[in-house]
Design an enzyme around this catalytic site. Structure first.
Site, PDB file in Angstrom:
ATOM      1  N   ASP A   1       0.818  -4.025 -13.979  1.00 31.43           N
ATOM      2  CA  ASP A   1       0.117  -4.203 -15.276  1.00 31.43           C
ATOM      3  C   ASP A   1       0.475  -3.104 -16.224  1.00 31.43           C
ATOM      4  O   ASP A   1       0.851  -3.333 -17.395  1.00 31.43           O
ATOM      5  CB  ASP A   1      -1.279  -3.954 -14.920  1.00 31.43           C
ATOM      6  CG  ASP A   1      -1.567  -3.139 -14.082  1.00 31.43           C
ATOM      7  OD1 ASP A   1      -0.866  -2.235 -13.665  1.00 31.43           O
ATOM      8  OD2 ASP A   1      -2.888  -2.844 -13.506  1.00 31.43           O
TER       9      ASP A   1
ATOM     10  N   ASP B   1       0.969   3.655  -1.335  1.00 32.74           N
ATOM     11  CA  ASP B   1       1.411   2.374  -1.130  1.00 32.74           C
ATOM     12  C   ASP B   1       2.868   2.179  -1.184  1.00 32.74           C
ATOM     13  O   ASP B   1       3.585   2.978  -1.841  1.00 32.74           O
ATOM     14  CB  ASP B   1       0.880   1.280  -2.435  1.00 32.74           C
ATOM     15  CG  ASP B   1      -0.591   1.322  -2.341  1.00 32.74           C
ATOM     16  OD1 ASP B   1      -1.153   1.334  -1.361  1.00 32.74           O
ATOM     17  OD2 ASP B   1      -1.146   0.853  -3.541  1.00 32.74           O
TER      18      ASP B   1
ATOM     19  N   ASP C   1      -4.385   7.102  -2.229  1.00 28.51           N
ATOM     20  CA  ASP C   1      -3.597   6.265  -0.969  1.00 28.51           C
ATOM     21  C   ASP C   1      -2.071   6.234  -1.306  1.00 28.51           C
ATOM     22  O   ASP C   1      -2.018   6.352  -2.664  1.00 28.51           O
ATOM     23  CB  ASP C   1      -4.086   5.163  -0.528  1.00 28.51           C
ATOM     24  CG  ASP C   1      -4.686   4.269  -1.514  1.00 28.51           C
ATOM     25  OD1 ASP C   1      -3.999   4.189  -2.696  1.00 28.51           O
ATOM     26  OD2 ASP C   1      -5.906   3.677  -1.425  1.00 28.51           O
TER      27      ASP C   1
END
Ligand code: ATP
Ligand code: MG
Length: 449
Positions: free
Chosen positions: A150, A75, A73
């Site tokens: 991260d 983002d 997907d």
């Protein structure tokens, strides 16, 4: 030929430039074209930019495109607040989890839009006694938004309008080298959010990226911190591993890193079933293949497979104690699911489907009269049949049974009539047939025997 040549010349002349603390990598170097951005992703960045905001495709999608993979997907990250995003797109809604996000809908596609946010400054940070961040919802700028992510490969921003990548942490070079590197000090970042250790395992297994040494090193000593993470979040992450299309690698990696112990009851089950290991690994491999072929995978099917040998063991015990097969099966299922529920491992909503799949296993043995036809009409026949094939492949059930059902499903009426087994003379309607092959194995393991 000429195209190739021009490309090479272009690449040579194209340069990374700096803007503040970011490196700006031009299209000529990274080669990700705006055509590779989904319709919705492009509409959202265009719409926000036209309204005067910054907007980038961000995170996994940019990483996957650089690795020549198809993103799951798209983002988008922006400096617009959720309310401002909401005002730009009519078909959107704010969803509030730990942090408010906006979902913008384009037919089937949902684009998740997040506002730049920052790690909360140390003195304001709310952490638990182990250093885990309890709150990280503070708006920030693009650079801060990169820093709170991260891994360096996950912190790249792609602007479809200019086709440039903004990189604050050398993520572009890492991605090119297929290295997964945590941003900042690994110990601090794992303390803030121990789930990052699992994400390191999952992403490196799924993407074939090597865990950079300093990213990997502290995990062994810090793995106990996972105990402080809410079970629901752990389950979420374990499910992502199981449904990543690379579950086998994830499990192997967890084992290698000695992360598999006491992490989650569900994982212990997977990894510590001596009898069921072959079955479970087959189920995982099968799931990986299905995902690779873009077929659907039902979590209930997977859970049913993970728990099957526990159910079998509980069933065997009851039958040995004189229980009747079907009744013993119901009790065994309830016992195993009850244990799971107490440990919060598998969501209750999957129980019904799991039970159906397990119960139908007994009915595959009945191949006389009307019973096979009734079984074919069961809504869960397909799942139960796939499950039977796994049992055959793992050696728990006879191949012959799987082959019989494989043929029977699609056979003509005449062929089906030939295939049916005779009703045994004097057999009462509900009495089970004796096993015809491998009686010792069947007696030990097969609930339908
Ligand atoms: P996948 O392909 O599995 O979706 P992903 O990297 O996109 O991988 P998401 O969970 O969708 O994973 O997260 C989107 C982005 O949010 C990540 O790329 C990363 O930048 C950031 N992110 C997610 N989880 C964390 C975390 N625990 N700590 C810091 N940043 C995170
Ligand atoms: Mg994602």
């Amino acid at each position: 030929m000429i195209k190739k040549f021009l490309k090479r010349v272009f690449r040579k002349s194209a340069k990374v430039r700096s803007s503040g603390n970011a490196q700006i990598i031009p299209f000529e170097l990274h080669g990700v074209s705006s055509d590779q951005i989904s319709y919705g992703g492009k509409r959202v960045t265009d719409g926000l930019q036209a309204a005067g905001y910054q907007a980038y495709v961000v995170g996994g999608a940019v990483r996957d495109l650089l690795l020549q993979r198809t993103p799951k997907d798209f983002d988008v990250a922006t400096d617009a607040t959720p309310e401002q995003v909401r005002r730009v797109f009519r078909r959107s809604r704010i969803i509030g989890r730990r942090f408010q996000l906006v979902h913008v809908m384009f037919g089937e596609e949902v684009v998740e839009v997040s506002t730049f946010r920052s790690l909360i400054e140390a003195e304001d940070a709310q952490t638990d006694e182990h250093g885990r961040l309890l709150r990280d919802n503070q708006f920030g700028d693009q650079e801060q938004d990169a820093a709170r992510r991260d891994f360096t490969a996950n912190a790249l921003f792609y602007d479809p309008a200019t086709q440039e990548i903004h990189d604050f942490h050398n993520g572009y070079a890492d991605t090119r080298k297929q290295v997964l590197r945590i941003i900042g000090d690994a110990k601090v970042r794992y303390r803030e959010d121990p789930v990052r250790m699992l994400r390191a395992v999952r992403l490196s297994a799924k993407l074939g990226m090597k865990l950079e040494a300093a990213t990997e090193a502290p995990i062994a000593a810090m793995k106990d911190l996972l105990e402080n993470v809410p079970q629901a979040r752990l389950l979420d992450e374990v499910l992502k591993m199981l449904l990543s299309g690379h579950s086998v690698e994830c499990i192997q990696q967890l084992r290698r890193m000695n992360l598999h112990h006491g992490l989650l009851p569900l994982l212990d089950i997977i990894l510590e079933q001596p009898m069921g290991e072959k079955f479970v690994m087959l189920a995982l491999r099968n799931t990986d293949e299905r995902i690779g072929q873009e077929k659907t995978v039902s979590p209930a099917f997977l859970f049913a497979a993970l728990l099957w040998h526990e159910v079998l063991a509980a069933w065997n015990l009851r039958v040995q104690q004189g229980g009747r097969p079907v009744g013993a099966m119901h009790e065994a299922m309830d016992e195993v699911l009850g244990r799971q529920k107490a440990q919060l491992a598998i969501p209750h909503r999957h129980d019904a489907v799991m039970k159906e799949i397990w119960l139908l296993q007994q009915r595959f043995e009945q191949r006389a009269g009307q019973r096979p036809f009734r079984l074919l009409e069961q809504p869960r026949f397909r799942a139960a049949f796939d499950f039977l094939l796994l049992r055959c492949a793992s050696g728990e059930s006879d191949d012959e049974l799987g082959l019989w059902w494989d043929e029977f499903q699609d056979a003509s009426a005449e062929r089906r009539a030939e295939m049916l087994q005779p009703e045994q003379a004097g057999e009462k309607k509900r009495r089970r047939r004796k096993p015809r092959k491998k009686p010792e194995a069947a007696a030990a393991e097969n609930p339908a025997a």
